[in-house]
Design a protein around this motif. Structure first.
Motif, PDB file in Angstrom:
ATOM      1  N   ASP A 169       0.882  -1.208  -0.044  1.00  0.00           N
ATOM      2  CA  ASP A 169      -0.124  -0.205  -0.010  1.00  0.00           C
ATOM      3  C   ASP A 169       0.932   1.315  -0.095  1.00  0.00           C
ATOM      4  OD1 ASP A 169      -1.923   1.705   0.433  1.00  0.00           O
ATOM      5  OD2 ASP A 169      -2.536   1.294   2.274  1.00  0.00           O
ATOM      6  N   ASN A 170       1.351   1.539  -1.195  1.00  0.00           N
ATOM      7  CA  ASN A 170       2.312   2.547  -1.641  1.00  0.00           C
ATOM      8  C   ASN A 170       1.972   3.793  -0.602  1.00  0.00           C
ATOM      9  OD1 ASN A 170       3.968   4.344  -2.487  1.00  0.00           O
ATOM     10  ND2 ASN A 170       3.770   3.880  -4.656  1.00  0.00           N
ATOM     11  N   PRO A 171       2.875   4.308   0.315  1.00  0.00           N
ATOM     12  CA  PRO A 171       2.776   5.214   1.315  1.00  0.00           C
ATOM     13  C   PRO A 171       3.444   6.900   1.091  1.00  0.00           C
ATOM     14  CG  PRO A 171       4.792   3.995   1.886  1.00  0.00           C
ATOM     15  CD  PRO A 171       4.204   3.561   0.647  1.00  0.00           C
ATOM     16  N   ASN A 172       4.292   6.726  -0.296  1.00  0.00           N
ATOM     17  CA  ASN A 172       5.033   7.897  -0.557  1.00  0.00           C
ATOM     18  C   ASN A 172       4.759   8.289  -2.262  1.00  0.00           C
ATOM     19  OD1 ASN A 172       6.688   6.018  -1.525  1.00  0.00           O
ATOM     20  ND2 ASN A 172       7.921   5.852   0.031  1.00  0.00           N
ATOM     21  N   GLY A 173       4.144   7.394  -2.773  1.00  0.00           N
ATOM     22  CA  GLY A 173       4.167   7.663  -4.262  1.00  0.00           C
ATOM     23  C   GLY A 173       5.244   7.141  -5.221  1.00  0.00           C
ATOM     24  N   SER A 174       5.907   6.245  -4.580  1.00  0.00           N
ATOM     25  CA  SER A 174       7.230   5.793  -5.296  1.00  0.00           C
ATOM     26  C   SER A 174       7.005   4.786  -6.681  1.00  0.00           C
ATOM     27  CB  SER A 174       7.580   4.540  -4.351  1.00  0.00           C
ATOM     28  OG  SER A 174       8.583   4.981  -3.243  1.00  0.00           O
ATOM     29  N   ALA A 175       7.604   5.166  -7.630  1.00  0.00           N
ATOM     30  CA  ALA A 175       7.545   4.510  -9.050  1.00  0.00           C
ATOM     31  C   ALA A 175       7.268   3.095  -8.619  1.00  0.00           C
ATOM     32  CB  ALA A 175       8.779   4.913  -9.823  1.00  0.00           C
TER      33      ALA A 175
END
Lengths: 220, 79
Positions: A169-175
């Motif tokens: 659940d991507n917390p930071n917008g990482s590619a």
């Protein structure tokens, strides 16, 4: 396995890393000051979390100019293992030891919480004790963990099996939900989550132990 | 000689800070504001007197430290 932890001004997870290494290996880690120009004879170098040089200019940019980096690059070039956690990952991308860059979190907020990660590869000195596809929980604590690289680099990382950990659940917008990557020679790992904070049930979990057990098995 | 270096994110690289600034400006009633992108200005005093040499040296400074060329571009102004 002999290890060293690099201490930059405003590193703040250096002692966590040293405690985890001592707990896992039974040996004290050497603490190496950023102004030293040589590393002791070690198998693993850890670049710890924190806010080296107050994150001035860009996070990791100043640390990359410090004296010890020459020795770390030489250690990596010889095939020695390097583990960059959080700020350590930022230093590794700034130094060019790992591709891409870490940018401000997409939500602009500092994110501090346990996150679920998928172990994408078990073919590495860092992850061989995990099962490929296994889910682990490590804490994250960062404001700039948004991994960026151009599409060509991202395709290469995927194609060469160099994405080691992916956020569920991507917390930071990482590619591509990237949480941790390896270099091409597979001896340098950078990741934003903190495996060294989950080696003792007292501090919230033990999912990080296998990363250190992998290194011990691979490097001893 | 004085120089000014502008460091900004490359086109296509997401700029969440710029976006937040844009939203805040819209909130203040500046409805004409569309996309906002932000960056850094670095002012330097140089002892160099030859503009071409200064420019070459500033370019090297940008490549080595002032900008991260994976995500940023830079412009050099000699004043």
């Amino acid at each position: 396995m002999k290890s060293a932890v690099i201490v930059f001004p405003a590193s703040n997870c250096d002692r966590d890393a040293a405690t985890a290494l001592e707990e896992m290996t039974g040996k004290k880690a050497a603490m190496v000051w950023h102004q030293d120009s040589e590393l002791p004879d070690v198998d693993l170098v850890v670049l710890p979390g924190g806010f080296s040089y107050g994150d001035y200019l860009r996070c990791g940019a100043m640390a990359n100019q410090s004296k010890i980096m020459g020795a770390i690059k030489a250690h990596a070039a010889k095939g020695g293992a390097v583990l960059g956690i959080c700020n350590g990952f930022q230093v590794l991308t700034e130094s060019g030891l790992l591709p891409g860059a870490l940018m401000r979190n997409a939500g602009l907020k500092f994110v501090c919480k346990p996150v679920s990660l998928r172990v994408e590869e078990s073919q590495s000195s860092f992850t061989r004790k995990y099962e490929k596809g296994q889910t682990v929980t490590f804490p994250v604590a960062h404001g700039e963990g948004n991994y960026y690289a151009d599409d060509e680099t991202l395709n290469r990382l995927d194609g060469e099996g160099r994405v080691m950990f992916r956020y569920q659940d991507n917390p930071n917008g990482s590619a591509r939900d990237i949480a941790g990557i390896l270099n091409q020679k597979r001896n340098v790992l950078g990741l934003m989550p903190h495996p060294e904070r989950v080696v003792d049930p007292l501090t919230g979990g033990t999912d990080g132990r296998k990363l250190f057990e992998s290194l011990i098995e691979a490097l001893s | 000689m004085k120089a000014r270096v502008f460091v900004t994110l490359k086109n296509g690289v997401l700029d969440p800070q710029g976006k937040a600034i844009g939203h805040a400006l819209n909130g203040l009633g500046f409805e004409s504001v569309g996309e906002v992108r932000q960056g850094k200005v670095i002012d330097l005093d140089l002892s160099e007197t030859d503009a071409a040499k200064a420019k070459a040296s500033l370019k090297e400074m940008c490549e080595k430290l002032l900008a991260n060329t994976v995500i940023e571009k830079y412009e050099i102004e000699i004043r």
